[in-house]
Write a protein that holds these residues in place. Structure first.
Motif, PDB file in Angstrom:
ATOM      1  N   ARG A 284      12.847  14.539 -12.923  1.00  0.00           N
ATOM      2  CA  ARG A 284      11.979  15.169 -11.922  1.00  0.00           C
ATOM      3  C   ARG A 284      10.592  15.446 -12.490  1.00  0.00           C
ATOM      4  O   ARG A 284       9.584  15.183 -11.828  1.00  0.00           O
ATOM      5  CB  ARG A 284      12.618  16.467 -11.402  1.00  0.00           C
ATOM      6  N   ALA A 285      10.536  15.952 -13.698  1.00  0.00           N
ATOM      7  CA  ALA A 285       9.232  16.249 -14.303  1.00  0.00           C
ATOM      8  C   ALA A 285       8.411  14.976 -14.457  1.00  0.00           C
ATOM      9  O   ALA A 285       7.207  14.969 -14.185  1.00  0.00           O
ATOM     10  CB  ALA A 285       9.412  16.934 -15.656  1.00  0.00           C
ATOM     11  N   TYR A 286       9.047  13.889 -14.872  1.00  0.00           N
ATOM     12  CA  TYR A 286       8.320  12.631 -15.039  1.00  0.00           C
ATOM     13  C   TYR A 286       7.843  12.108 -13.688  1.00  0.00           C
ATOM     14  O   TYR A 286       6.688  11.688 -13.550  1.00  0.00           O
ATOM     15  CB  TYR A 286       9.183  11.590 -15.762  1.00  0.00           C
ATOM     16  N   LEU A 287       8.702  12.176 -12.677  1.00  0.00           N
ATOM     17  CA  LEU A 287       8.301  11.725 -11.343  1.00  0.00           C
ATOM     18  C   LEU A 287       7.140  12.549 -10.808  1.00  0.00           C
ATOM     19  O   LEU A 287       6.256  12.019 -10.125  1.00  0.00           O
ATOM     20  CB  LEU A 287       9.481  11.798 -10.374  1.00  0.00           C
ATOM     21  N   ASP A 288       7.133  13.841 -11.114  1.00  0.00           N
ATOM     22  CA  ASP A 288       6.070  14.711 -10.614  1.00  0.00           C
ATOM     23  C   ASP A 288       4.706  14.395 -11.226  1.00  0.00           C
ATOM     24  O   ASP A 288       3.688  14.856 -10.722  1.00  0.00           O
ATOM     25  CB  ASP A 288       6.428  16.183 -10.826  1.00  0.00           C
ATOM     26  N   GLU A 289       4.685  13.602 -12.271  1.00  0.00           N
ATOM     27  CA  GLU A 289       3.406  13.158 -12.842  1.00  0.00           C
ATOM     28  C   GLU A 289       2.757  12.057 -12.006  1.00  0.00           C
ATOM     29  O   GLU A 289       1.596  11.735 -12.219  1.00  0.00           O
ATOM     30  CB  GLU A 289       3.615  12.645 -14.270  1.00  0.00           C
ATOM     31  N   TRP A 290       3.501  11.513 -11.066  1.00  0.00           N
ATOM     32  CA  TRP A 290       3.017  10.400 -10.251  1.00  0.00           C
ATOM     33  C   TRP A 290       2.713  10.876  -8.841  1.00  0.00           C
ATOM     34  O   TRP A 290       3.472  11.651  -8.271  1.00  0.00           O
ATOM     35  CB  TRP A 290       4.068   9.282 -10.218  1.00  0.00           C
ATOM     36  N   PRO A 291       1.614  10.406  -8.238  1.00  0.00           N
ATOM     37  CA  PRO A 291       1.264  10.834  -6.866  1.00  0.00           C
ATOM     38  C   PRO A 291       2.077  10.098  -5.802  1.00  0.00           C
ATOM     39  O   PRO A 291       1.550   9.532  -4.857  1.00  0.00           O
ATOM     40  CB  PRO A 291      -0.233  10.505  -6.781  1.00  0.00           C
TER      41      PRO A 291
ATOM     42  N   ARG B  70       0.829  -1.207   0.000  1.00  0.00           N
ATOM     43  CA  ARG B  70       0.000   0.000   0.000  1.00  0.00           C
ATOM     44  C   ARG B  70       0.864   1.259   0.000  1.00  0.00           C
ATOM     45  O   ARG B  70       0.605   2.207  -0.726  1.00  0.00           O
ATOM     46  CB  ARG B  70      -0.939   0.003   1.204  1.00  0.00           C
ATOM     47  N   LYS B  71       1.912   1.245   0.824  1.00  0.00           N
ATOM     48  CA  LYS B  71       2.790   2.410   0.928  1.00  0.00           C
ATOM     49  C   LYS B  71       3.484   2.704  -0.404  1.00  0.00           C
ATOM     50  O   LYS B  71       3.665   3.855  -0.774  1.00  0.00           O
ATOM     51  CB  LYS B  71       3.826   2.162   2.038  1.00  0.00           C
ATOM     52  N   GLY B  72       3.869   1.667  -1.122  1.00  0.00           N
ATOM     53  CA  GLY B  72       4.645   1.855  -2.337  1.00  0.00           C
ATOM     54  C   GLY B  72       3.872   1.749  -3.629  1.00  0.00           C
ATOM     55  O   GLY B  72       4.473   1.703  -4.705  1.00  0.00           O
ATOM     56  N   TYR B  73       2.548   1.749  -3.549  1.00  0.00           N
ATOM     57  CA  TYR B  73       1.743   1.520  -4.752  1.00  0.00           C
ATOM     58  C   TYR B  73       2.166   2.411  -5.913  1.00  0.00           C
ATOM     59  O   TYR B  73       2.469   1.930  -7.014  1.00  0.00           O
ATOM     60  CB  TYR B  73       0.248   1.709  -4.452  1.00  0.00           C
ATOM     61  N   TRP B  74       2.219   3.723  -5.714  1.00  0.00           N
ATOM     62  CA  TRP B  74       2.513   4.636  -6.820  1.00  0.00           C
ATOM     63  C   TRP B  74       3.977   4.576  -7.230  1.00  0.00           C
ATOM     64  O   TRP B  74       4.302   4.707  -8.426  1.00  0.00           O
ATOM     65  CB  TRP B  74       2.070   6.065  -6.505  1.00  0.00           C
ATOM     66  N   LEU B  75       4.872   4.334  -6.301  1.00  0.00           N
ATOM     67  CA  LEU B  75       6.279   4.140  -6.643  1.00  0.00           C
ATOM     68  C   LEU B  75       6.423   2.934  -7.570  1.00  0.00           C
ATOM     69  O   LEU B  75       7.102   2.996  -8.598  1.00  0.00           O
ATOM     70  CB  LEU B  75       7.109   3.940  -5.368  1.00  0.00           C
ATOM     71  N   ASN B  76       5.766   1.855  -7.230  1.00  0.00           N
ATOM     72  CA  ASN B  76       5.852   0.646  -8.047  1.00  0.00           C
ATOM     73  C   ASN B  76       5.143   0.813  -9.386  1.00  0.00           C
ATOM     74  O   ASN B  76       5.603   0.282 -10.406  1.00  0.00           O
ATOM     75  CB  ASN B  76       5.324  -0.551  -7.254  1.00  0.00           C
ATOM     76  N   GLN B  77       4.061   1.577  -9.417  1.00  0.00           N
ATOM     77  CA  GLN B  77       3.392   1.856 -10.689  1.00  0.00           C
ATOM     78  C   GLN B  77       4.293   2.688 -11.599  1.00  0.00           C
ATOM     79  O   GLN B  77       4.365   2.446 -12.808  1.00  0.00           O
ATOM     80  CB  GLN B  77       2.052   2.572 -10.458  1.00  0.00           C
ATOM     81  N   PHE B  78       4.980   3.673 -11.008  1.00  0.00           N
ATOM     82  CA  PHE B  78       5.956   4.445 -11.778  1.00  0.00           C
ATOM     83  C   PHE B  78       6.992   3.511 -12.394  1.00  0.00           C
ATOM     84  O   PHE B  78       7.308   3.605 -13.582  1.00  0.00           O
ATOM     85  CB  PHE B  78       6.640   5.503 -10.890  1.00  0.00           C
ATOM     86  N   CYS B  79       7.539   2.613 -11.571  1.00  0.00           N
ATOM     87  CA  CYS B  79       8.556   1.675 -12.074  1.00  0.00           C
ATOM     88  C   CYS B  79       8.014   0.855 -13.237  1.00  0.00           C
ATOM     89  O   CYS B  79       8.710   0.675 -14.255  1.00  0.00           O
ATOM     90  CB  CYS B  79       9.019   0.745 -10.953  1.00  0.00           C
ATOM     91  N   MET B  80       6.803   0.366 -13.115  1.00  0.00           N
ATOM     92  CA  MET B  80       6.218  -0.447 -14.190  1.00  0.00           C
ATOM     93  C   MET B  80       6.016   0.371 -15.451  1.00  0.00           C
ATOM     94  O   MET B  80       6.066  -0.169 -16.558  1.00  0.00           O
ATOM     95  CB  MET B  80       4.901  -1.068 -13.732  1.00  0.00           C
ATOM     96  N   SER B  81       5.821   1.680 -15.314  1.00  0.00           N
ATOM     97  CA  SER B  81       5.650   2.518 -16.499  1.00  0.00           C
ATOM     98  C   SER B  81       6.907   2.511 -17.359  1.00  0.00           C
ATOM     99  O   SER B  81       6.848   2.754 -18.567  1.00  0.00           O
ATOM    100  CB  SER B  81       5.284   3.955 -16.109  1.00  0.00           C
TER     101      SER B  81
ATOM    102  N   ARG C   5      10.426   5.495 -20.746  1.00  0.00           N
ATOM    103  CA  ARG C   5      11.839   5.534 -20.377  1.00  0.00           C
ATOM    104  C   ARG C   5      12.501   6.781 -20.948  1.00  0.00           C
ATOM    105  O   ARG C   5      13.279   7.454 -20.261  1.00  0.00           O
ATOM    106  CB  ARG C   5      12.571   4.282 -20.871  1.00  0.00           C
ATOM    107  N   GLU C   6      12.190   7.104 -22.187  1.00  0.00           N
ATOM    108  CA  GLU C   6      12.773   8.295 -22.819  1.00  0.00           C
ATOM    109  C   GLU C   6      12.322   9.570 -22.116  1.00  0.00           C
ATOM    110  O   GLU C   6      13.130  10.476 -21.887  1.00  0.00           O
ATOM    111  CB  GLU C   6      12.433   8.336 -24.307  1.00  0.00           C
ATOM    112  N   ARG C   7      11.044   9.646 -21.773  1.00  0.00           N
ATOM    113  CA  ARG C   7      10.539  10.822 -21.064  1.00  0.00           C
ATOM    114  C   ARG C   7      11.216  10.951 -19.698  1.00  0.00           C
ATOM    115  O   ARG C   7      11.591  12.054 -19.278  1.00  0.00           O
ATOM    116  CB  ARG C   7       9.019  10.739 -20.895  1.00  0.00           C
ATOM    117  N   PHE C   8      11.372   9.834 -19.009  1.00  0.00           N
ATOM    118  CA  PHE C   8      12.022   9.846 -17.703  1.00  0.00           C
ATOM    119  C   PHE C   8      13.473  10.294 -17.829  1.00  0.00           C
ATOM    120  O   PHE C   8      13.932  11.163 -17.082  1.00  0.00           O
ATOM    121  CB  PHE C   8      11.925   8.463 -17.054  1.00  0.00           C
TER     122      PHE C   8
END
Length: 129
Positions: free
Chosen positions: A48-55, A22-33, A40-43
């Motif tokens: 930072r901009a790409y990470l800021d798209e994730w909650p 539960r704590k890492g849900y969005w972190l792990n979703q980012f990784c799967m993206s 990968r290219e956008r990241f």
């Protein structure tokens, strides 16, 4: 009512349980993206901009930017998802595992060839003599 978690008594070990999930849900979703080339290219173009798209929490974002996998895991990251960051950086899983132990990739590989890490210091705290 909190569940008893006797596995929390293993020094240096983070168990990916329901709470961590539960704590890492969005972190792990980012990784799967990062499985998609365009993400990968956008990241890589602006991390930072790409990470800021994730909650994600700010701490999770800082852990990713620092490429500190132990920190990522403490904030809910699962190593199998976090491996996508390493792959994006062109790093092997062996390199990533070594970075988590404070060893070089060569030292880590030799340790594993020699049978892995010693049990000493890695038991339940309550098992120590």
């Amino acid at each position: 009512m909190a569940l008893e978690k006797p596995y929390q008594d293993i020094p240096g070990t983070i168990i990916f349980d329901a709470e961590q999930s539960r704590k890492g849900y969005w972190l792990n979703q980012f990784c799967m993206s990062l499985m998609k080339a365009e993400n990968r290219e956008r990241f890589k173009a602006n991390e930072r901009a790409y990470l800021d798209e994730w909650p994600m929490t700010e701490e999770q974002k800082q852990a990713v930017l620092a490429r500190d996998l132990n920190w990522c895991m403490r904030t809910g990251g699962n190593i199998y998802f976090l491996a996508k960051i390493g792959a994006t950086d062109g790093k092997s899983f062996q390199y990533m595992a070594a970075s988590m132990t404070g060893m070089t990739q060569e030292q880590y590989a030799q340790m594993m060839i020699n049978g892995g890490r010693s049990i000493e210091g890695n038991r339940f705290s309550g098992e120590r003599n």
